[in-house]
Write a protein that holds these residues in place. Sequence first.
Motif, mmCIF file in Angstrom:
data_model
loop_
_atom_site.group_PDB
_atom_site.id
_atom_site.type_symbol
_atom_site.label_atom_id
_atom_site.label_comp_id
_atom_site.label_asym_id
_atom_site.label_seq_id
_atom_site.Cartn_x
_atom_site.Cartn_y
_atom_site.Cartn_z
ATOM 1 N N LEU A 171 -8.082 -60.055 15.444
ATOM 2 C CA LEU A 171 -9.110 -60.918 16.019
ATOM 3 C C LEU A 171 -8.963 -60.889 17.529
ATOM 4 O O LEU A 171 -7.886 -61.153 18.071
ATOM 5 C CB LEU A 171 -8.951 -62.348 15.503
ATOM 6 C CG LEU A 171 -9.923 -63.377 16.051
ATOM 7 C CD1 LEU A 171 -11.349 -63.037 15.628
ATOM 8 C CD2 LEU A 171 -9.549 -64.770 15.599
ATOM 9 N N VAL A 172 -10.042 -60.566 18.235
ATOM 10 C CA VAL A 172 -10.039 -60.497 19.697
ATOM 11 C C VAL A 172 -10.893 -61.649 20.213
ATOM 12 O O VAL A 172 -12.026 -61.820 19.788
ATOM 13 C CB VAL A 172 -10.606 -59.153 20.200
ATOM 14 C CG1 VAL A 172 -10.613 -59.102 21.713
ATOM 15 C CG2 VAL A 172 -9.819 -57.998 19.615
ATOM 16 N N PHE B 271 -12.567 -55.664 8.022
ATOM 17 C CA PHE B 271 -12.974 -54.733 9.081
ATOM 18 C C PHE B 271 -11.905 -53.685 9.357
ATOM 19 O O PHE B 271 -12.141 -52.755 10.113
ATOM 20 C CB PHE B 271 -13.262 -55.494 10.382
ATOM 21 C CG PHE B 271 -14.423 -56.424 10.282
ATOM 22 C CD1 PHE B 271 -15.714 -55.943 10.334
ATOM 23 C CD2 PHE B 271 -14.220 -57.786 10.124
ATOM 24 C CE1 PHE B 271 -16.797 -56.801 10.239
ATOM 25 C CE2 PHE B 271 -15.289 -58.650 10.032
ATOM 26 C CZ PHE B 271 -16.582 -58.161 10.079
ATOM 27 N N ASP B 272 -10.713 -53.831 8.751
ATOM 28 C CA ASP B 272 -9.587 -52.947 9.033
ATOM 29 C C ASP B 272 -9.834 -51.576 8.409
ATOM 30 O O ASP B 272 -9.827 -51.423 7.204
ATOM 31 C CB ASP B 272 -8.283 -53.552 8.509
ATOM 32 C CG ASP B 272 -7.054 -52.789 8.964
ATOM 33 O OD1 ASP B 272 -7.215 -51.731 9.599
ATOM 34 O OD2 ASP B 272 -5.940 -53.255 8.682
ATOM 35 N N LYS B 273 -10.063 -50.586 9.244
ATOM 36 C CA LYS B 273 -10.284 -49.225 8.781
ATOM 37 C C LYS B 273 -9.026 -48.377 8.904
ATOM 38 O O LYS B 273 -8.975 -47.264 8.433
ATOM 39 C CB LYS B 273 -11.421 -48.575 9.571
ATOM 40 C CG LYS B 273 -12.743 -49.264 9.385
ATOM 41 C CD LYS B 273 -13.806 -48.588 10.212
ATOM 42 C CE LYS B 273 -15.127 -49.315 10.089
ATOM 43 N NZ LYS B 273 -16.146 -48.735 10.947
ATOM 44 N N ASP C 90 -19.750 -51.703 17.048
ATOM 45 C CA ASP C 90 -20.933 -52.555 17.154
ATOM 46 C C ASP C 90 -20.987 -53.635 16.075
ATOM 47 O O ASP C 90 -22.068 -54.098 15.734
ATOM 48 C CB ASP C 90 -22.201 -51.705 17.108
ATOM 49 C CG ASP C 90 -22.403 -50.921 18.380
ATOM 50 O OD1 ASP C 90 -21.989 -51.413 19.442
ATOM 51 O OD2 ASP C 90 -22.965 -49.824 18.318
ATOM 52 N N SER C 91 -19.849 -54.026 15.556
ATOM 53 C CA SER C 91 -19.851 -55.113 14.576
ATOM 54 C C SER C 91 -20.216 -56.414 15.286
ATOM 55 O O SER C 91 -20.047 -56.540 16.493
ATOM 56 C CB SER C 91 -18.476 -55.233 13.908
ATOM 57 O OG SER C 91 -17.487 -55.525 14.860
ATOM 58 N N CYS D 287 -13.769 -59.224 15.362
ATOM 59 C CA CYS D 287 -12.734 -58.444 14.691
ATOM 60 C C CYS D 287 -12.821 -56.993 15.151
ATOM 61 O O CYS D 287 -13.909 -56.434 15.260
ATOM 62 C CB CYS D 287 -12.916 -58.501 13.181
ATOM 63 S SG CYS D 287 -12.663 -60.149 12.498
ATOM 64 N N ASP D 288 -11.658 -56.402 15.440
ATOM 65 C CA ASP D 288 -11.662 -54.984 15.801
ATOM 66 C C ASP D 288 -11.495 -54.145 14.537
ATOM 67 O O ASP D 288 -11.466 -54.658 13.432
ATOM 68 C CB ASP D 288 -10.596 -54.677 16.859
ATOM 69 C CG ASP D 288 -9.175 -54.819 16.357
ATOM 70 O OD1 ASP D 288 -8.968 -55.033 15.143
ATOM 71 O OD2 ASP D 288 -8.253 -54.707 17.181
#
Length: 101
Positions: A66-67, A90-92, A41-42, A60-61
Amino acid sequence: MTRMQQGATAVASLIVGMLTISACSSLTEPYNDAPIDHKVDSPAIVYSGPDGFANFMEKCDEFGNLVITTRTEGGEAAAVVPNEEGCAKFDKGAEAWKKAK
């Protein structure tokens, strides 16, 4: 009404009922999407195109990609820019995603 007519009426009513139920179920899921495992939900940025042009969205996923996607009359288009610098925050990583499941 004869017994044969009653049976035919019952079968016809059953068929109409089944068709109605199946038609209504497709209304609740218009795109026949796959089941959702989890949601990200970002925020997304939506760009509005002028009349006659499709809008598009970028987001961003969870993996720093980037989508970019749009929906047009001719179908859907999507692009992925892997390892985008602006999406690094955002990279987890894969381990965080597995924990979210």
